[in-house]
Design a protein around this motif. Structure first.
Motif, PDB file in Angstrom:
ATOM      1  N   ARG A  81      -3.222 124.819 -18.015  1.00  0.00           N
ATOM      2  CA  ARG A  81      -3.875 125.387 -16.819  1.00  0.00           C
ATOM      3  C   ARG A  81      -5.315 124.890 -16.677  1.00  0.00           C
ATOM      4  O   ARG A  81      -5.780 124.594 -15.593  1.00  0.00           O
ATOM      5  CB  ARG A  81      -3.945 126.915 -16.907  1.00  0.00           C
ATOM      6  CG  ARG A  81      -2.653 127.653 -16.686  1.00  0.00           C
ATOM      7  CD  ARG A  81      -2.909 129.147 -16.490  1.00  0.00           C
ATOM      8  NE  ARG A  81      -1.667 129.926 -16.600  1.00  0.00           N
ATOM      9  CZ  ARG A  81      -1.231 130.479 -17.732  1.00  0.00           C
ATOM     10  NH1 ARG A  81      -1.938 130.362 -18.848  1.00  0.00           N
ATOM     11  NH2 ARG A  81      -0.089 131.155 -17.744  1.00  0.00           N
ATOM     12  N   ARG A  82      -6.016 124.832 -17.809  1.00  0.00           N
ATOM     13  CA  ARG A  82      -7.449 124.543 -17.775  1.00  0.00           C
ATOM     14  C   ARG A  82      -7.780 123.135 -18.214  1.00  0.00           C
ATOM     15  O   ARG A  82      -8.939 122.835 -18.543  1.00  0.00           O
ATOM     16  CB  ARG A  82      -8.183 125.566 -18.660  1.00  0.00           C
ATOM     17  CG  ARG A  82      -7.901 126.991 -18.216  1.00  0.00           C
ATOM     18  CD  ARG A  82      -8.568 128.039 -19.060  1.00  0.00           C
ATOM     19  NE  ARG A  82      -8.042 129.378 -18.728  1.00  0.00           N
ATOM     20  CZ  ARG A  82      -8.511 130.517 -19.174  1.00  0.00           C
ATOM     21  NH1 ARG A  82      -9.550 130.524 -20.001  1.00  0.00           N
ATOM     22  NH2 ARG A  82      -7.973 131.674 -18.835  1.00  0.00           N
ATOM     23  N   ASP A  83      -6.777 122.272 -18.282  1.00  0.00           N
ATOM     24  CA  ASP A  83      -6.984 120.865 -18.664  1.00  0.00           C
ATOM     25  C   ASP A  83      -7.736 120.717 -19.973  1.00  0.00           C
ATOM     26  O   ASP A  83      -8.682 119.909 -20.073  1.00  0.00           O
ATOM     27  CB  ASP A  83      -7.749 120.121 -17.550  1.00  0.00           C
ATOM     28  CG  ASP A  83      -6.930 120.034 -16.274  1.00  0.00           C
ATOM     29  OD1 ASP A  83      -5.728 119.736 -16.344  1.00  0.00           O
ATOM     30  OD2 ASP A  83      -7.501 120.277 -15.185  1.00  0.00           O
ATOM     31  N   LEU A  84      -7.316 121.469 -20.991  1.00  0.00           N
ATOM     32  CA  LEU A  84      -7.996 121.392 -22.284  1.00  0.00           C
ATOM     33  C   LEU A  84      -7.426 120.285 -23.173  1.00  0.00           C
ATOM     34  O   LEU A  84      -7.992 119.988 -24.234  1.00  0.00           O
ATOM     35  CB  LEU A  84      -7.900 122.743 -23.015  1.00  0.00           C
ATOM     36  CG  LEU A  84      -8.490 123.946 -22.268  1.00  0.00           C
ATOM     37  CD1 LEU A  84      -8.215 125.241 -23.029  1.00  0.00           C
ATOM     38  CD2 LEU A  84      -9.992 123.765 -22.052  1.00  0.00           C
TER      39      LEU A  84
ATOM     40  N   LYS B 145     -10.391 138.220 -14.416  1.00  0.00           N
ATOM     41  CA  LYS B 145     -10.971 137.849 -13.126  1.00  0.00           C
ATOM     42  C   LYS B 145     -10.954 139.012 -12.124  1.00  0.00           C
ATOM     43  O   LYS B 145     -11.982 139.346 -11.520  1.00  0.00           O
ATOM     44  CB  LYS B 145     -10.184 136.658 -12.566  1.00  0.00           C
ATOM     45  CG  LYS B 145     -10.919 135.891 -11.504  1.00  0.00           C
ATOM     46  CD  LYS B 145     -10.196 134.619 -11.116  1.00  0.00           C
ATOM     47  CE  LYS B 145     -10.798 134.098  -9.826  1.00  0.00           C
ATOM     48  NZ  LYS B 145     -10.056 132.910  -9.325  1.00  0.00           N
TER      49      LYS B 145
ATOM     50  N   GLU C 246     -13.426 137.419 -20.714  1.00  0.00           N
ATOM     51  CA  GLU C 246     -12.208 136.977 -21.384  1.00  0.00           C
ATOM     52  C   GLU C 246     -12.337 137.215 -22.892  1.00  0.00           C
ATOM     53  O   GLU C 246     -13.352 136.884 -23.493  1.00  0.00           O
ATOM     54  CB  GLU C 246     -11.961 135.494 -21.092  1.00  0.00           C
ATOM     55  CG  GLU C 246     -10.678 135.002 -21.718  1.00  0.00           C
ATOM     56  CD  GLU C 246      -9.962 133.957 -20.895  1.00  0.00           C
ATOM     57  OE1 GLU C 246      -9.342 134.308 -19.887  1.00  0.00           O
ATOM     58  OE2 GLU C 246     -10.032 132.776 -21.284  1.00  0.00           O
TER      59      GLU C 246
ATOM     60  N   LYS D 103      -7.253 128.254 -28.278  1.00  0.00           N
ATOM     61  CA  LYS D 103      -6.110 128.613 -27.440  1.00  0.00           C
ATOM     62  C   LYS D 103      -4.936 127.712 -27.792  1.00  0.00           C
ATOM     63  O   LYS D 103      -5.068 126.475 -27.768  1.00  0.00           O
ATOM     64  CB  LYS D 103      -6.460 128.439 -25.961  1.00  0.00           C
ATOM     65  CG  LYS D 103      -7.568 129.360 -25.471  1.00  0.00           C
ATOM     66  CD  LYS D 103      -7.800 129.178 -23.971  1.00  0.00           C
ATOM     67  CE  LYS D 103      -9.156 129.728 -23.519  1.00  0.00           C
ATOM     68  NZ  LYS D 103      -9.437 131.084 -23.971  1.00  0.00           N
TER      69      LYS D 103
ATOM     70  N   GLY E 166      -7.317 135.678 -18.320  1.00  0.00           N
ATOM     71  CA  GLY E 166      -6.646 135.211 -17.105  1.00  0.00           C
ATOM     72  C   GLY E 166      -6.924 136.074 -15.890  1.00  0.00           C
ATOM     73  O   GLY E 166      -8.065 136.466 -15.633  1.00  0.00           O
TER      74      GLY E 166
ATOM     75  N   LYS F  98      -0.090 123.593  -9.458  1.00  0.00           N
ATOM     76  CA  LYS F  98      -0.404 122.547 -10.430  1.00  0.00           C
ATOM     77  C   LYS F  98       0.891 122.166 -11.144  1.00  0.00           C
ATOM     78  O   LYS F  98       1.607 123.042 -11.617  1.00  0.00           O
ATOM     79  CB  LYS F  98      -1.432 123.084 -11.433  1.00  0.00           C
ATOM     80  CG  LYS F  98      -1.801 122.119 -12.540  1.00  0.00           C
ATOM     81  CD  LYS F  98      -3.007 122.590 -13.317  1.00  0.00           C
ATOM     82  CE  LYS F  98      -3.331 121.589 -14.417  1.00  0.00           C
ATOM     83  NZ  LYS F  98      -4.745 121.657 -14.789  1.00  0.00           N
TER      84      LYS F  98
ATOM     85  N   ASP G 201      -2.656 127.955 -21.362  1.00  0.00           N
ATOM     86  CA  ASP G 201      -4.008 127.790 -20.832  1.00  0.00           C
ATOM     87  C   ASP G 201      -4.548 126.378 -21.115  1.00  0.00           C
ATOM     88  O   ASP G 201      -5.422 125.903 -20.378  1.00  0.00           O
ATOM     89  CB  ASP G 201      -4.965 128.862 -21.388  1.00  0.00           C
ATOM     90  CG  ASP G 201      -4.933 130.149 -20.550  1.00  0.00           C
ATOM     91  OD1 ASP G 201      -4.475 130.095 -19.389  1.00  0.00           O
ATOM     92  OD2 ASP G 201      -5.358 131.203 -21.063  1.00  0.00           O
ATOM     93  N   ARG G 202      -4.052 125.706 -22.149  1.00  0.00           N
ATOM     94  CA  ARG G 202      -4.473 124.314 -22.407  1.00  0.00           C
ATOM     95  C   ARG G 202      -4.061 123.428 -21.228  1.00  0.00           C
ATOM     96  O   ARG G 202      -4.794 122.494 -20.864  1.00  0.00           O
ATOM     97  CB  ARG G 202      -3.864 123.768 -23.709  1.00  0.00           C
ATOM     98  CG  ARG G 202      -4.225 124.580 -24.972  1.00  0.00           C
ATOM     99  CD  ARG G 202      -4.154 123.733 -26.232  1.00  0.00           C
ATOM    100  NE  ARG G 202      -5.279 122.808 -26.252  1.00  0.00           N
ATOM    101  CZ  ARG G 202      -6.500 123.125 -26.675  1.00  0.00           C
ATOM    102  NH1 ARG G 202      -6.763 124.331 -27.170  1.00  0.00           N
ATOM    103  NH2 ARG G 202      -7.446 122.222 -26.626  1.00  0.00           N
TER     104      ARG G 202
END
Ligand SMILES: Nc1ncnc2c1ncn2[C@@H]1O[C@H](COP(=O)(O)OP(=O)(O)O)[C@@H](O)[C@H]1O
Ligand SMILES: Nc1ncnc2c1ncn2[C@@H]1O[C@H](COP(=O)(O)OP(=O)(O)O)[C@@H](O)[C@H]1O
Ligand SMILES: [Mg+2]
Ligand SMILES: [Mg+2]
Lengths: 240, 240
Positions: free
Chosen positions: B217-220, B104, B110, B210, B100, B40, B214-215
């Motif tokens: 990575r996770r499209d926040l 998993k 989490e 957050k 993360g 990504k 991660d914003r």
């Protein structure tokens, strides 16, 4: 005398039954073969008998060498009596050469000699695909106490020294193997489960021919013949 | 004075240049964002500046607390001068909560608090996807000497104690973070690379929001705003 009662659990390779004695379990080795976390399945007629006899021979040898383990005696050609333990959900792998998942993970050539034995711990949990873990993970997951981890590691390395020599004397290279440990009701740590061509990588010292479960995993054929060859080299049924 | 010479290497987040001084490198923080081993990709305008300033503030704090590290001084809002080291190809991760890949891999929720900090080592090798390794792997691969591994582990745990408290005082939870270490020409082990929202998981203590990579990575959304909030809480540009 000992008798078979109810099925306690059935795994991928063995069925475990209770006996009249709460300290003892009746283990039946199956002909089922599985690989890649159960994705690949097959039946190899005669495998259960060979693994039962090989495992019995190896546990007997280890007992003589002072390694406490669950094996008590053979019950039939595909059954054995063992001490009941509660299995710690940690698989202990010892490697002398890179092969299988380690070779792939770390980009090493299969068969590359390691400068010293490598010990790995895996979380025994099928749903998670038995992930590699470290001693901190074992601790925070509460899988075993740190002193038990230390004990498992040192017993695993001792088994490696003993079996590497034992197999070398029989023209076999012990590439790697997996052990399981359990606790008796009194809290004694015992080596348990099985030691067989399903759980060891064994190569012929002269030809490098694989004489283990990789024949099944990689569709090399001659699985039963390879396991029979291992039984012959560990002394057939006599040594048990 | 110090001046920028040739590009030594360009990574996913930074460009590293030689200087007139063989002991010092010129590091330029880029606006590039990558995740999942480069799968990504994106650009976040202003991220390079924020990570440069945050990293500088954190290294400055660690220096004051006696943690030897590569940071020397800021060169501009997106550049800093560091000691040249040869980076050990081992990423050291410390975790206080499951998140993360650990959540998993091990089937943990989490945000589950761990009973004690967990240290993990990863083999820094993009082609292999930075696999988790243990201390035996580090040894047989020759990635670092056992005493260096011990040192990295103890420095990482010290950094965790220091930064957990530092962030807590700023209403932030340090969930986990990744460190890199390197050796100077004289063989001194130095904490190196960066410490930023790209390499730490930071959650707001009140809202659990957050405020890290991660914003992305996770499209926040709100990636830059989150990183700016971290810079504000570590004291803006003053503290460097
Ligand atoms: N001495 C023992 N006491 C209790 N359980 C045992 C003992 N030895 C092995 N086991 C367990 O018996 C189960 C069946 O074995 P197996 O078919 O190999 O299972 P798996 O599918 O987990 O590989 C496994 O969970 C194994 O850990
Ligand atoms: N003090 C230092 N001396 C030499 N190299 C360093 C130093 N600090 C960081 N590096 C290296 O600079 C390179 C560029 O950083 P980065 O863009 O984060 O790379 P990556 O793509 O590996 O994450 C990395 O290989 C990193 O390890
Ligand atoms: Mg099994
Ligand atoms: Mg980086």
């Amino acid at each position: 005398g000992v008798h078979k009662e109810g099925l306690l659990y059935e795994g991928k390779a063995k069925k475990v039954y209770t006996t009249g004695d709460p300290k003892r379990l009746w283990v039946e080795y199956k002909d089922d073969a599985t690989a890649f976390n159960g994705e690949k399945k097959g039946t190899i007629r005669g495998k259960g008998r060979l693994n039962n006899l090989i495992s019995a021979a190896l546990f007997t040898y280890l007992t003589r060498q002072g390694v406490a383990n669950h094996f008590e005696r053979l019950l039939s050609d595909h059954e054995q009596l063992v001490r009941q333990v509660s299995i710690l959900p940690v698989e202990v792998v010892v490697r002398n050469m890179a092969a299988g998942s380690m070779a792939k993970r770390l980009g090493l050539e299969e068969g590359r000699k390691l400068s010293r034995p490598v010990v790995e711990f895996y979380y025994k949990k099928d749903e998670l695909g038995d992930p590699l873990i470290n001693e901190d993970h074992i601790d925070v997951l509460g899988l075993a106490r740190p002193e038990q981890v230390g004990q498992m590691k040192s017993v695993a390395l001792k088994v490696n020294r003993l079996l590497s020599r034992y197999f070398a004397e029989r023209d076999l290279i012990l590439v790697d193997f997996k052990l399981e440990f359990g606790l008796t009701a009194e809290g004694q740590l015992l080596l348990a489960d099985e030691i067989s061509p399903d759980t060891c990588r064994l190569w012929d010292s002269q030809t490098q021919e694989k004489l283990d479960k990789d024949r099944f995993r990689r569709d090399l054929g001659g699985v039963l013949e390879a396991y029979q060859e291992i039984l012959n080299r560990v002394g057939g049924e006599q040594n048990v």
